[in-house]
Design a protein around this motif. Structure first.
Motif, short mmCIF file in Angstrom:
data_model
loop_
_atom_site.label_atom_id
_atom_site.label_comp_id
_atom_site.label_asym_id
_atom_site.label_seq_id
_atom_site.Cartn_x
_atom_site.Cartn_y
_atom_site.Cartn_z
N LYS A 192 1.02 -1.34 -0.11
CA LYS A 192 0.11 -0.11 -0.05
C LYS A 192 0.80 1.21 0.03
CE LYS A 192 -1.67 -1.81 3.79
NZ LYS A 192 -2.44 -2.06 5.06
N SER A 194 0.91 5.54 0.16
CA SER A 194 0.04 6.58 0.82
C SER A 194 0.66 8.01 0.23
CB SER A 194 0.16 6.78 2.36
OG SER A 194 -0.70 7.88 2.70
N LYS A 200 -2.94 10.79 -5.96
CA LYS A 200 -3.41 9.59 -6.92
C LYS A 200 -3.37 9.75 -8.32
CE LYS A 200 -6.74 6.08 -6.69
NZ LYS A 200 -8.18 5.70 -5.96
N PHE A 217 1.17 -0.30 -7.46
CA PHE A 217 0.90 -0.46 -6.12
C PHE A 217 -0.31 -1.07 -5.88
CE2 PHE A 217 4.39 2.46 -6.17
CZ PHE A 217 5.47 1.83 -5.02
N LYS A 219 -2.73 -0.94 -3.44
CA LYS A 219 -3.84 0.16 -2.95
C LYS A 219 -2.99 1.67 -2.86
CE LYS A 219 -7.12 0.64 0.72
NZ LYS A 219 -7.73 0.20 1.90
N PHE A 220 -3.92 2.79 -2.86
CA PHE A 220 -3.46 3.97 -2.69
C PHE A 220 -4.16 4.55 -1.30
CE2 PHE A 220 -3.84 8.44 -2.65
CZ PHE A 220 -2.60 9.03 -2.93
N VAL A 221 -3.55 4.96 -0.39
CA VAL A 221 -4.13 5.30 0.97
C VAL A 221 -3.98 6.84 0.99
CG1 VAL A 221 -4.11 5.12 3.43
CG2 VAL A 221 -3.50 3.11 2.05
N ASP A 234 -0.86 1.42 8.30
CA ASP A 234 -2.06 1.54 7.38
C ASP A 234 -1.40 1.52 6.08
OD1 ASP A 234 -4.06 1.37 9.27
OD2 ASP A 234 -4.00 3.62 9.56
N THR A 235 -0.14 1.68 5.67
CA THR A 235 0.49 1.96 4.55
C THR A 235 1.74 1.36 4.57
OG1 THR A 235 0.90 3.24 2.50
CG2 THR A 235 1.50 4.14 4.48
N ASP A 236 2.47 0.87 3.60
CA ASP A 236 3.82 0.29 3.61
C ASP A 236 4.93 1.50 3.07
OD1 ASP A 236 3.19 -2.54 4.24
OD2 ASP A 236 2.01 -2.38 2.27
#
Length: 330
Positions: A192, A194, A200, A217, A219-221, A234-236
């Motif tokens: 993920k 962010s 985005k 990636f 997921k985009f947070v 919550d994000t990597d």
């Protein structure tokens, strides 16, 4: 939680990064007082000298934009000129780059620090993708643009404040301790990432990074608190800025932009030509000398002292000038 001995951290960075003449190793922390308590001359020969006739020159109004790094830089430049004997008025916290530049061109302020990449894209019509990736070329192009408005862009700082991809050390270890963005290839689909909400859809942020590096990636947070979402898991990976204060903590790793995707964003102190004439070559030298120690690590530490240690930008700037030997310790 407040970091331990931020002043010692700053002094150590200055000593290691710049090899000041007599930078000692026995400084004692003043426990958030905003100044060093070293008993030795930490940078003999660097002290700013009074400029003959400076006190009779017109007042120079130093401005800044409206975030931590700009407050600190504005204070550094203003206090340095004051140390040289010039009369200085501070107009910090002006607003965005467009507001600050309008104030500069209109004579409401005489000078303020701006980033080369920002100047090119916001003032001079250069598309982000077309900004030179060579820092010196970007500076020369920005300087030429400012010159058309009767403004001189002084020599750039050693540091730049540009986008970076950051991870926690623990998170990086889990995927093999990547060193450069390209190292994420083949792993990113499980990660993920962010960034600010607009990132985005921006070609100079997520879209551009994915295109340049061939990444996709998982997921985009969306978050305006990159370090908070990294710490919480919550994000990597997160889009951060290279001089963010939290980076001084040592908790995070930065992935090198090995394809040179992000444009350079070094700082130039931009001065109206009329005001620069009043400052003279001596005033210009003061400005360019005091920013020479401003490496990325030093700027991270200065920002951290405001954002994390909750010190005032004025005190942080003063401690920096004292630590580097530009002004005497009080």
């Amino acid at each position: 939680m407040k970091r331990k001995n931020p002043i010692i951290a700053l002094l150590a960075i200055l000593c290691l990064g710049l090899a000041f003449a007599a930078c000692g190793s026995d400084e004692k922390s003043s426990s958030g007082s905003g100044s060093s308590s070293s008993g030795s001359d930490s940078a003999s020969g660097n002290e700013i000298q009074k400029v003959d006739g400076a006190e009779s020159k017109p007042v120079t109004t130093v401005g800044s934009k409206n975030f931590t790094e700009q407050y600190v830089l504005g204070e550094i430049y203003a206090q340095a000129l004051e140390a040289a004997g010039y009369k200085v008025k501070k107009s910090l916290d002006i607003g965005s780059e467009l507001i600050a530049y309008k104030a500069l061109k209109g004579g409401k302020i005489d000078a303020y620090p701006e980033y080369t990449g920002t100047a090119l894209t916001s003032f001079f019509g250069v598309k982000t993708a077309d900004v030179p990736r060579d820092a010196e070329k970007a500076y020369e192009d920005a300087k030429a643009g400012f010159a058309k408005d009767d403004i001189t862009a002084l020599a750039p700082t050693p540091f730049e404040n540009t986008y970076k991809l950051g991870m926690t050390k623990e998170g990086a270890a889990k995927i093999g301790d990547p060193k450069v963005i390209s190292d994420l290839k083949g792993k990113e689909q499980d990660l993920k990432i962010s960034g600010y909400p607009e990132c985005k859809q921006r070609q100079d942020c997520l879209l551009g990074v994915q295109d340049a590096y061939g990444l996709k990636f998982g997921k985009f947070v969306s978050s305006e608190q990159p370090y908070q979402v990294l710490d919480s898991g919550d994000t990597d990976v997160a889009f951060v800025f290279s001089t963010d204060g939290p980076l001084a903590s040592g908790k995070y790793v930065i992935l090198d932009d090995d394809k040179k995707f992000f444009p350079p964003y070094n700082v130039t102190f931009n001065v109206r030509n009329e005001a620069l004439k009043n400052l003279g070559p001596e005033g210009q030298k003061v400005i360019e000398d005091v920013q020479k120690p401003l490496t990325e690590k030093v700027m991270q530490e200065l920002n951290a002292r405001v954002d994390i240690d909750k010190q005032k930008p004025e005190a942080v700037a003063k401690a920096y000038l004292q630590s580097a030997g530009f002004i005497p310790k009080s």
